[in-house]
Design a protein around this motif. Structure first.
Motif, PDB file in Angstrom:
ATOM      1  N   THR A 420       0.868  -1.178   0.000  1.00 24.39           N
ATOM      2  CA  THR A 420       0.000   0.000   0.000  1.00 24.39           C
ATOM      3  C   THR A 420       0.907   1.231   0.000  1.00 24.39           C
ATOM      4  OG1 THR A 420      -0.067   0.168   2.402  1.00 24.39           O
ATOM      5  CG2 THR A 420      -1.736  -1.228   1.361  1.00 24.39           C
ATOM      6  N   PHE A 421       0.300   2.416  -0.034  1.00 28.67           N
ATOM      7  CA  PHE A 421       1.075   3.647  -0.168  1.00 28.67           C
ATOM      8  C   PHE A 421       0.872   4.564   1.037  1.00 28.67           C
ATOM      9  CE2 PHE A 421       0.546   1.905  -4.297  1.00 28.67           C
ATOM     10  CZ  PHE A 421       1.729   2.187  -4.958  1.00 28.67           C
ATOM     11  N   GLN A 422       1.933   5.299   1.377  1.00 26.65           N
ATOM     12  CA  GLN A 422       1.832   6.222   2.511  1.00 26.65           C
ATOM     13  C   GLN A 422       0.740   7.261   2.253  1.00 26.65           C
ATOM     14  OE1 GLN A 422       5.568   7.827   3.868  1.00 26.65           O
ATOM     15  NE2 GLN A 422       4.587   9.356   5.154  1.00 26.65           N
ATOM     16  N   HIS A 423       0.702   7.788   1.026  1.00 27.14           N
ATOM     17  CA  HIS A 423      -0.400   8.660   0.632  1.00 27.14           C
ATOM     18  C   HIS A 423      -1.303   7.809  -0.259  1.00 27.14           C
ATOM     19  CE1 HIS A 423       1.758  11.995   2.321  1.00 27.14           C
ATOM     20  NE2 HIS A 423       2.819  11.584   1.680  1.00 27.14           N
ATOM     21  N   VAL A 424      -2.564   7.665   0.134  1.00 23.83           N
ATOM     22  CA  VAL A 424      -3.489   6.763  -0.546  1.00 23.83           C
ATOM     23  C   VAL A 424      -3.474   7.008  -2.063  1.00 23.83           C
ATOM     24  CG1 VAL A 424      -5.918   6.159  -0.759  1.00 23.83           C
ATOM     25  CG2 VAL A 424      -4.946   6.575   1.477  1.00 23.83           C
ATOM     26  N   GLN A 425      -3.328   5.952  -2.824  1.00 21.23           N
ATOM     27  CA  GLN A 425      -3.267   6.042  -4.287  1.00 21.23           C
ATOM     28  C   GLN A 425      -4.412   5.249  -4.885  1.00 21.23           C
ATOM     29  OE1 GLN A 425      -0.742   7.686  -5.950  1.00 21.23           O
ATOM     30  NE2 GLN A 425       0.242   8.260  -4.041  1.00 21.23           N
ATOM     31  N   LEU A 426      -5.580   5.899  -4.965  1.00 21.22           N
ATOM     32  CA  LEU A 426      -6.726   5.218  -5.550  1.00 21.22           C
ATOM     33  C   LEU A 426      -7.177   5.985  -6.778  1.00 21.22           C
ATOM     34  CD1 LEU A 426      -8.647   4.591  -2.233  1.00 21.22           C
ATOM     35  CD2 LEU A 426      -7.535   2.857  -3.628  1.00 21.22           C
ATOM     36  N   LEU A 427      -8.028   5.351  -7.586  1.00 21.53           N
ATOM     37  CA  LEU A 427      -8.620   6.051  -8.711  1.00 21.53           C
ATOM     38  C   LEU A 427      -9.991   6.515  -8.233  1.00 21.53           C
ATOM     39  CD1 LEU A 427      -7.385   3.459 -11.257  1.00 21.53           C
ATOM     40  CD2 LEU A 427      -6.497   5.749 -10.913  1.00 21.53           C
ATOM     41  N   PRO A 428     -10.128   7.799  -7.867  1.00 20.02           N
ATOM     42  CA  PRO A 428     -11.280   8.267  -7.102  1.00 20.02           C
ATOM     43  C   PRO A 428     -12.626   8.091  -7.795  1.00 20.02           C
ATOM     44  CG  PRO A 428      -9.875  10.114  -7.773  1.00 20.02           C
ATOM     45  CD  PRO A 428      -9.137   8.855  -8.095  1.00 20.02           C
ATOM     46  N   THR A 429     -12.665   8.137  -9.139  1.00 14.70           N
ATOM     47  CA  THR A 429     -13.968   8.030  -9.796  1.00 14.70           C
ATOM     48  C   THR A 429     -14.303   6.585 -10.173  1.00 14.70           C
ATOM     49  OG1 THR A 429     -12.997   8.479 -11.937  1.00 14.70           O
ATOM     50  CG2 THR A 429     -13.884  10.365 -10.749  1.00 14.70           C
ATOM     51  N   MET A 430     -13.411   5.682  -9.859  1.00 16.67           N
ATOM     52  CA  MET A 430     -13.671   4.272 -10.137  1.00 16.67           C
ATOM     53  C   MET A 430     -14.287   3.653  -8.879  1.00 16.67           C
ATOM     54  SD  MET A 430     -10.818   2.485 -12.447  1.00 16.67           S
ATOM     55  CE  MET A 430     -10.117   1.068 -11.671  1.00 16.67           C
ATOM     56  N   THR A 431     -15.140   2.643  -9.048  1.00 20.06           N
ATOM     57  CA  THR A 431     -15.760   2.031  -7.873  1.00 20.06           C
ATOM     58  C   THR A 431     -14.704   1.304  -7.039  1.00 20.06           C
ATOM     59  OG1 THR A 431     -16.198  -0.033  -9.037  1.00 20.06           O
ATOM     60  CG2 THR A 431     -17.945   1.629  -9.078  1.00 20.06           C
ATOM     61  N   ALA A 432     -15.073   1.056  -5.774  1.00 23.61           N
ATOM     62  CA  ALA A 432     -14.185   0.303  -4.885  1.00 23.61           C
ATOM     63  C   ALA A 432     -13.852  -1.038  -5.531  1.00 23.61           C
ATOM     64  CB  ALA A 432     -14.868   0.098  -3.537  1.00 23.61           C
ATOM     65  N   LEU A 433     -14.879  -1.671  -6.112  1.00 23.96           N
ATOM     66  CA  LEU A 433     -14.686  -2.991  -6.716  1.00 23.96           C
ATOM     67  C   LEU A 433     -13.624  -2.958  -7.809  1.00 23.96           C
ATOM     68  CD1 LEU A 433     -15.916  -5.932  -6.790  1.00 23.96           C
ATOM     69  CD2 LEU A 433     -17.156  -5.141  -8.802  1.00 23.96           C
ATOM     70  N   GLU A 434     -13.725  -1.971  -8.705  1.00 21.16           N
ATOM     71  CA  GLU A 434     -12.771  -1.909  -9.809  1.00 21.16           C
ATOM     72  C   GLU A 434     -11.380  -1.519  -9.330  1.00 21.16           C
ATOM     73  OE1 GLU A 434     -14.519  -1.078 -13.991  1.00 21.16           O
ATOM     74  OE2 GLU A 434     -15.190   0.514 -12.659  1.00 21.16           O
ATOM     75  N   ASN A 435     -11.302  -0.646  -8.332  1.00 18.01           N
ATOM     76  CA  ASN A 435      -9.999  -0.308  -7.765  1.00 18.01           C
ATOM     77  C   ASN A 435      -9.310  -1.550  -7.236  1.00 18.01           C
ATOM     78  OD1 ASN A 435      -8.917   2.583  -7.392  1.00 18.01           O
ATOM     79  ND2 ASN A 435     -11.129   2.848  -7.168  1.00 18.01           N
ATOM     80  N   VAL A 436     -10.078  -2.373  -6.543  1.00 21.32           N
ATOM     81  CA  VAL A 436      -9.491  -3.571  -5.948  1.00 21.32           C
ATOM     82  C   VAL A 436      -9.136  -4.590  -7.030  1.00 21.32           C
ATOM     83  CG1 VAL A 436      -9.950  -5.498  -4.389  1.00 21.32           C
ATOM     84  CG2 VAL A 436     -10.556  -3.186  -3.723  1.00 21.32           C
ATOM     85  N   ALA A 437      -9.989  -4.676  -8.056  1.00 19.52           N
ATOM     86  CA  ALA A 437      -9.731  -5.629  -9.140  1.00 19.52           C
ATOM     87  C   ALA A 437      -8.415  -5.322  -9.850  1.00 19.52           C
ATOM     88  CB  ALA A 437     -10.891  -5.607 -10.138  1.00 19.52           C
ATOM     89  N   LEU A 438      -8.016  -4.061  -9.817  1.00 19.82           N
ATOM     90  CA  LEU A 438      -6.734  -3.685 -10.430  1.00 19.82           C
ATOM     91  C   LEU A 438      -5.584  -4.468  -9.792  1.00 19.82           C
ATOM     92  CD1 LEU A 438      -5.299  -1.757 -12.400  1.00 19.82           C
ATOM     93  CD2 LEU A 438      -5.155  -0.109 -10.528  1.00 19.82           C
ATOM     94  N   GLY A 439      -5.742  -4.779  -8.512  1.00 17.69           N
ATOM     95  CA  GLY A 439      -4.706  -5.556  -7.831  1.00 17.69           C
ATOM     96  C   GLY A 439      -4.511  -6.935  -8.428  1.00 17.69           C
TER      97      GLY A 439
END
Ligand code: ADP
Ligand code: MG
Length: 592
Positions: A420-439
């Motif tokens: 994970t990252f010290q400063h959160v690195q998410l794609l804000p307009t993408m759903t939680a599901l799709e953000n996680v699927a990127l993993g």
């Protein structure tokens, strides 16, 4: 809810399909044809600029390649236009690969300037080639023929242009809702994408080639609609206009390309044909009025017009998790207690500053080890050397009996170290599901950097079902099961940190690296995080946690390594470390 969106889409498609059958004037059809052709190029820019963050002023040059290839083959060699299309595509893909290889490693305005340079170069090239008719271009291009039906008529061309455009929109839509598509959407955050196993340079190339192919297709249609081509239609001005269309419509949205091309073309046409009569001026002011209008539009609708229109319709998540799906393959995990990570004499110099100085420690499978120390101690730098973000000046990192020296972030995550990252690195307009699927990028059915064409053709359904199901399960695991379809940007910081952990879990790690996961969290959020880490530990997960806050790690970790000014000053059980005078001094000094 979904029906309203469907109804709007079907109404739009019906209008598009029925229009040429109605007695609408030929000029309308002609305008619509140009809107369709421009939309295709703008769609490429939505992918390249809106999704990938790569600005190109040079798309008109690819339009020119598509147009001239077919124009030359069909006039000079009397070949079939379809052969012309093939030649155009071949030249376009080759040119895009070469130009992309040279320019895509540049960033920001350097890339933009490079696209201007090759746009100008290709434009002048068209005008200097004798066999392409110099500045006069080529004429007498035959009309297209589909299944024996001649498309010499504008109305017939309309159906082909809009049919192909809608297919392209569908293709872009399918691609963006896929595993490679999520990787493309992550490109604006390159370091994070690489840490999830995405080859960002290659994915940029994919976008570049796709955008060029769409431009080439538009050029081919243009040549056979217009039946004549000359260099002036492919100059830099057009390159700028295409970019304008994408941005006005909404560069982040597939339909933004069509809306932008329509608004731009209609506004320009309206001002050109109606304004002089309205104003009765001696001088022509259309260009100025047009310019002012565009600036106002950009000022008041920064994300383009599409989001304003879309606001009237209910939002739908791009991807949904299936209730069941076959499980993804999992890597063999180390036995509890086996040596997992071995850091030996690690050192990092930044110029004259020694940020990490001879740091050694180890971690066994099933342990939670904390790497703590005051701000600036060198924790994140140590973390970055382990995770492949930066090379070490000296020393070694061994993981499961393999040296990680020289491996990139992508290769490190492939070996089972999720982060994970010290400063959160998410794609804000993408759903939680799709953000996680990127993993789960590296865990698909296709090669990690492949699957683009399969996704466009929707041959990726099994892959998608598996990945999204896994993502949903990891979200459940971290306690975010109720937030699958929330946009990541709307979650609280505590939830976003859990989301990052779920994404890291989706990489199927044997070792989890967390960089200050408790920073900025409220008391209850910290407790939820600690509970999650304890649960993961009970499930056998190994964790290296970098933390500034000593209280947070006290009851959580098996072993603590304390750093100050780049050096390791103590290590041991949390209790022993807490009583260590050197540690107390380092922390008190930090507070004072
Ligand atoms: P911590 O995570 O423990 O707060 P860091 O590892 O981020 O500390 O930083 C350790 C030291 O290295 C600090 O003095 C910081 O300013 C310096 N540093 C970190 N990254 C860089 C960099 N990329 N270039 C130069 N100096 C850096
Ligand atoms: Mg740090």
């Amino acid at each position: 809810m979904r029906n309203k969106n469907r109804a709007a889409l079907f109404a739009f498609l019906a209008v598009v399909a029925l229009l040429p059958l109605l007695p609408v004037p030929a000029v309308w059809i002609s305008l619509l044809n140009y809107i369709g052709l421009s939309s295709m190029v703008a769609l490429g820019l939505v992918l390249l600029t809106g999704v990938g963050g790569l600005t190109s002023f040079g798309q008109a040059a690819f339009v020119g390649i598509g147009a001239y290839s077919s124009a030359y083959l069909t006039t000079a060699l009397s070949a079939s236009p379809w052969l012309g299309l093939l030649l155009g595509l071949a030249i376009t893909v080759t040119a895009a690969l070469i130009i992309g290889a040279v320019t895509l490693t540049m960033s920001g305005h350097y890339l933009a300037l490079a696209t201007i340079a090759w746009a100008l170069a290709l434009y002048y090239l068209f005008g200097t080639m004798g066999f392409l008719g110099y500045h006069d271009g080529l004429s007498g291009i035959p009309a297209l023929e589909v299944l024996g039906i001649s498309l010499a008529d504008g109305r017939a061309m309309y159906l082909l242009i809009w049919g192909l455009l809608l297919l392209a929109v569908l293709a872009a839509h399918n691609l963006l809702a896929s595993r490679p598509g999520r990787a493309l959407r992550a490109l604006k955050n390159g370091a994070m994408a690489e840490a999830m196993g995405v080859n960002t340079v290659w994915m940029k190339m994919v976008l570049f080639v796709l955008a060029a192919v769409l431009a080439c297709l538009s050029g081919w249609l243009y040549a056979h609609l217009q039946r004549a081509v000359s260099p002036s239609s492919f100059g830099l001005t057009y390159g700028i206009e295409y970019l304008f269309m994408a941005v006005i419509g909404g560069a982040g949205y597939v339909w933004g390309a069509v809306l932008g091309a329509a608004v731009f073309t209609l506004a320009k046409e309206f001002l050109r044909s109606k304004l002089p009569a309205l104003l009765q001026l001696e001088v022509s002011v259309e260009a100025i009025v047009f310019g002012v209008l565009m600036v106002l539009l950009l000022h008041y609708a920064r994300d383009g017009l599409w989001p304003l229109l879309r606001r009237r319709f209910p939002r739908q998540p791009t991807a949904r998790a299936p209730a069941t799906a076959p499980a993804l393959a999992k890597r063999a995990k180390p036995d509890t207690g086996a040596p997992l990570l071995e850091v030996q004499g690690l050192r990092k110099e930044f110029g004259g500053l020694v940020a990490v100085d001879d740091v050694s420690f180890s971690l066994r499978a099933g342990e939670i080890v904390g790497l703590i120390g005051p701000n600036g101690a060198g924790k994140s730098t140590t973390f970055n050397m382990i995770s492949g973000v930066m090379p070490a000046t000296a020393g070694s990192v061994r993981y499961r009996d393999e040296s990680l020296a020289g491996l990139s972030a992508r290769q490190v995550v492939q070996r089972g170290i999720g982060r994970t990252f010290q400063h959160v690195q998410l794609l804000p307009t993408m759903t939680a599901l799709e953000n996680v699927a990127l993993g789960a990028h590296l865990r698909g059915d296709f090669r990690p950097q492949g699957g683009v064409l399969a996704s466009i053709a929707r041959l990726n359904r099994t892959e998608e079902a598996k990945l999204l199901h896994e993502a949903a399960q990891q979200l459940e695991r971290v306690g975010l099961g109720d937030y699958l379809y929330q946009e990541a940007g709307n979650l609280s910081l505590g939830q976003q940190r859990l989301l990052e952990i779920a994404r890291a879990l989706c990489t199927d790690p044997a070792l989890l690296l967390l960089d200050e996961p408790a920073a900025g969290l409220r008391y209850l959020e910290k407790q939820a995080l600690a509970a999650l880490l304890n649960k993961l530990k009970a499930e056998g997960m190994s964790v290296l946690i970098v933390e500034h806050d000593m209280d947070f790690v006290m009851n959580l970790t098996d072993h603590l390594v304390v750093m100050e000014f780049g050096r390791k000053i103590a290590e041991g059980t949390p209790d022993a470390v807490q009583r260590n005078p050197a540690v107390l001094e380092a922390y008190l000094g930090d507070i004072a």
